[in-house]
Design an enzyme around this catalytic site. Structure first.
Site, short mmCIF file in Angstrom:
data_model
loop_
_atom_site.label_atom_id
_atom_site.label_comp_id
_atom_site.label_asym_id
_atom_site.label_seq_id
_atom_site.Cartn_x
_atom_site.Cartn_y
_atom_site.Cartn_z
N GLY A 359 -18.39 -26.23 -2.03
CA GLY A 359 -18.18 -27.58 -1.52
C GLY A 359 -16.91 -27.65 -0.70
O GLY A 359 -16.21 -26.65 -0.51
N CYS A 360 -16.58 -28.85 -0.24
CA CYS A 360 -15.39 -29.00 0.60
C CYS A 360 -14.11 -28.83 -0.20
O CYS A 360 -13.04 -28.64 0.37
CB CYS A 360 -15.41 -30.35 1.32
SG CYS A 360 -15.37 -31.77 0.22
N THR A 361 -14.19 -28.92 -1.53
CA THR A 361 -13.01 -28.72 -2.36
C THR A 361 -13.00 -27.35 -3.05
O THR A 361 -12.12 -27.08 -3.86
CB THR A 361 -12.90 -29.81 -3.44
OG1 THR A 361 -14.08 -29.78 -4.25
CG2 THR A 361 -12.76 -31.18 -2.81
#
Length: 385
Positions: A359-361
């Site tokens: 994911g983006c994190t």
């Protein structure tokens, strides 16, 4: 005996006279800088040395090189190697308290804690670490970088510095290791990301804003971060902002040698000299050793051994079969990318269908909503969360 007394009296009167002139009473750290080796020439480094002396009267700057047309104290050197030799001898005999130089080789176990000026709000931030290596194993090095970074920050007047870990490979393992130390008595003041989901693992936004006092990372990443932070306005050829790559820090290391780059300009040189002076005045070596003493009492050796232990293998166990597939929509965060596939396999062993993703994190394990609670229990029991 009489000469020693006279020299001491003379030094005291010199300090009093200097204090009356600039308001800084007491002994001033003598900080040397080697002029040779810069891509911008000796004149640029000398300009930085003169700027440091003008802006920071609490230090006494000594320049080592071929240039002598300056009011600063000079030591002659013919080339970078000769300058390093002179610098090392002066550090050993006590005629220098700290030094600033380029291309210095530190022993294994010592790496540098840089100090950047972040572009978001102009806040100072320690980068732990930027060159050298605190340990041959990368995650162990990042744990040690944290300890060294705390010692350097305390030497620079921050009594209880906040700590964040850059969200790179291994960040979650570093966080788990540091929390084990904290649970056993080593005080670490973790900060929280400014992003909505928080956490001690810092995003790029936190890096630009200088959210923690100390941003922990491996030294190769730190080196790149320092270069970008210091030269993002100049296209990379000239470092114009910050205080350089910082002092070599490690348990038992007894020199204060701050590193600059061949691309460092006068402002960075001046910042590095002042930074080195603060480290000397703040008794940096003693503060770093004190941090390691407390961390060792909290089980540092056991934590590091756990990071380097060989994985257990059970040849008698058959290959784990994938459970029946189902729709997965719940993301479990906080698993390090280095063990992401192992975590998925651990869930398969418990007959929980899972997949890995990014994911983006950071890395995620995806499971079905009805399996989420059980999956977390399995992963926590196996020390993946």
């Amino acid at each position: 005996m009489e000469n020693n007394v006279q020299n001491t009296i003379a030094d005291v009167f010199d300090e009093i006279a200097q204090g009356l002139e600039d308001g800084n009473f007491g002994s001033r750290p003598r900080v040397g800088v080697t002029l040779l080796g810069s891509e911008h020439g000796e004149e640029e480094i000398l300009r930085g040395a003169e700027l440091a002396q003008a802006n920071d009267p609490s230090i006494q700057v000594v320049v080592i090189g071929t240039l002598t047309d300056t009011k600063l104290e000079t030591v002659a050197a013919t080339d970078p190697e000769d300058a390093h030799d002179k610098m090392d001898k002066m550090l050993e005999d006590g005629s220098l308290d700290a030094a600033v130089t380029m291309h210095y080789t530190f022993p294994i176990g010592v790496s540098t804690v840089g100090h950047a000026t972040t572009p978001g709000i102009g806040k100072g931030m320690f980068i732990a670490n930027t060159t050298g290596t605190s340990d041959m194993e990368r995650i162990s090095a990042m744990v040690k970088n944290t300890i060294s970074g705390i010692g350097v920050a305390k030497a620079n007047g921050i009594a209880n510095p906040t700590v964040g870990i850059l969200n790179i490979d291994g960040a979650h393992q570093v966080e788990k290791s540091l929390r084990k130390l904290k649970d056993k008595g080593y005080n670490i003041n973790f900060t929280q990301s400014n992003r909505a989901d928080g956490g001690v693992e810092m995003r790029g936004n936190d890096l630009l804003q200088g959210v923690p006092d100390i941003m922990v990372m491996d030294s190769l990443t730190g080196n790149i971060v320092m270069k970008v932070m210091s030269s993002f306005l100049t296209g990379g050829s000239y470092e114009s902002v910050g205080a350089g790559y910082g002092p070599g820090a490690g348990k038992g290391y007894n020199k204060i040698i701050n590193i600059i780059s061949r691309a460092s300009g006068a402002n960075v040189v001046a910042g590095a000299l002042s930074y080195a002076g603060k480290c000397a005045k703040g008794n940096m070596q003693a503060k770093i050793d004190a941090e390691y003493d407390v961390a060792e009492k909290a089980g540092l050796a056991e934590v590091l051994d756990g990071l380097t232990a060989a994985p257990k293998k059970d040849d008698s166990v058959e290959e784990v079969k994938e459970p029946a597939k189902k729709a997965v929509s719940e993301a479990i965060l906080g698993i390090d990318i280095l063990v992401l596939e192992e975590a998925v396999t651990e869930l398969w062993k418990a007959n929980i269908y899972a997949t890995s993703g990014m994911g983006c994190t950071g890395p995620v394990v995806m499971v079905a909503p009805e399996d989420e609670d059980h999956a977390r229990e399995v992963l926590q029991a196996a020390d993946y969360l």
